[in-house]
Design a protein around this motif. Structure first.
Motif, PDB file in Angstrom:
ATOM      1  N   MET A 105     115.539 118.680  25.189  1.00  0.00           N
ATOM      2  CA  MET A 105     114.690 117.828  24.367  1.00  0.00           C
ATOM      3  C   MET A 105     115.572 117.244  23.268  1.00  0.00           C
ATOM      4  O   MET A 105     116.187 117.988  22.501  1.00  0.00           O
ATOM      5  N   VAL A 106     115.653 115.928  23.224  1.00  0.00           N
ATOM      6  CA  VAL A 106     116.428 115.250  22.202  1.00  0.00           C
ATOM      7  C   VAL A 106     115.462 114.685  21.174  1.00  0.00           C
ATOM      8  O   VAL A 106     114.565 113.905  21.515  1.00  0.00           O
ATOM      9  N   LEU A 107     115.637 115.093  19.919  1.00  0.00           N
ATOM     10  CA  LEU A 107     114.831 114.556  18.815  1.00  0.00           C
ATOM     11  C   LEU A 107     115.706 113.554  18.077  1.00  0.00           C
ATOM     12  O   LEU A 107     116.757 113.916  17.546  1.00  0.00           O
ATOM     13  N   THR A 108     115.276 112.299  18.069  1.00  0.00           N
ATOM     14  CA  THR A 108     116.084 111.233  17.484  1.00  0.00           C
ATOM     15  C   THR A 108     116.109 111.279  15.966  1.00  0.00           C
ATOM     16  O   THR A 108     117.015 110.726  15.355  1.00  0.00           O
ATOM     17  N   GLU A 109     115.110 111.936  15.365  1.00  0.00           N
ATOM     18  CA  GLU A 109     115.020 112.058  13.908  1.00  0.00           C
ATOM     19  C   GLU A 109     114.398 113.411  13.569  1.00  0.00           C
ATOM     20  O   GLU A 109     113.901 114.114  14.448  1.00  0.00           O
ATOM     21  N   TYR A 110     114.392 113.733  12.284  1.00  0.00           N
ATOM     22  CA  TYR A 110     113.745 114.945  11.784  1.00  0.00           C
ATOM     23  C   TYR A 110     112.236 114.862  12.020  1.00  0.00           C
ATOM     24  O   TYR A 110     111.634 113.804  11.836  1.00  0.00           O
ATOM     25  N   PHE A 111     111.628 115.977  12.453  1.00  0.00           N
ATOM     26  CA  PHE A 111     110.186 116.064  12.633  1.00  0.00           C
ATOM     27  C   PHE A 111     109.608 116.983  11.564  1.00  0.00           C
ATOM     28  O   PHE A 111     110.003 118.151  11.479  1.00  0.00           O
ATOM     29  N   GLU A 112     108.695 116.488  10.772  1.00  0.00           N
ATOM     30  CA  GLU A 112     108.009 117.309   9.770  1.00  0.00           C
ATOM     31  C   GLU A 112     107.215 118.415  10.469  1.00  0.00           C
ATOM     32  O   GLU A 112     107.121 119.534   9.969  1.00  0.00           O
ATOM     33  N   TYR A 113     106.641 118.091  11.628  1.00  0.00           N
ATOM     34  CA  TYR A 113     105.913 119.083  12.416  1.00  0.00           C
ATOM     35  C   TYR A 113     105.998 118.706  13.895  1.00  0.00           C
ATOM     36  O   TYR A 113     105.790 117.553  14.259  1.00  0.00           O
TER      37      TYR A 113
END
Length: 168
Positions: free
Chosen positions: A94-102
């Motif tokens: 899983m690639v998250l392109t930015e920070y996730f608050e939740y």
């Protein structure tokens, strides 16, 4: 990716689907012609905040012969115990392109499964968050995460769905 483990798992999906009567197809395929649509499992995902659909899912078959604690490098994490058995290679990336608050990862399976996630900042494990289904939620840094879905017993394999959501 560990092709031998996943080939074994892919062969088992047919047997499990026949035994359980579940099609194990992605939602779009289930709405069209399930007989002509191939089963889509062990997919990777790329996610951007505010663009995660509530129905973002990936599917696979849990289990393996490697203790989850070896993959995580520890017996316990702040999100739970590192128990069960997994493949040597991750089931999903899983690639998250930015920070996730939740962000929430919730496993749904008819059998007892476990979860190991390894990525920026370390490793996290869970077992039995919701009944016999594991899950991890909270804040997530951007980057690539490796995800293993394990079975509680060694060399046992079960179908699962991971539901990914930005909603608490």
């Amino acid at each position: 990716m560990n092709t031998s483990g996943h080939l074994l798992n892919r062969g088992l999906i047919v047997a499990i689907a026949v035994l359980t009567g579940e099609a194990l197809l992605p939602p779009a395929a289930a709405q069209t012609s399930p007989l002509s649509t191939p089963v889509s499992i062990f997919e990777d995902v790329i996610l951007t905040p505010t663009y995660v659909a509530d129905s973002t899912t990936v599917r696979g078959i849990s289990g393996g012969e490697l203790p989850a604690s070896q993959v995580s490098g520890r017996g316990d994490t702040v999100t739970g115990a590192c128990v069960g058995f997994v493949d040597t290679e991750p089931d999903h990336k899983m690639v998250l392109t930015e920070y996730f608050e939740y962000l929430s990862l919730a496993i749904e399976s008819p059998e007892d499964t476990t979860l190991v996630v390894r990525g920026p900042g370390g490793s996290w494990c869970n077992d039995d968050l919701n009944g016999k289904n594991p899950g991890i939620s909270g804040q997530w840094f951007s980057g690539t995460y490796e995800i293993w879905v394990g079975s509680y017993s060694e060399n046992t394999y079960h179908p699962y769905v991971i539901r990914i959501s930005e909603m608490p």
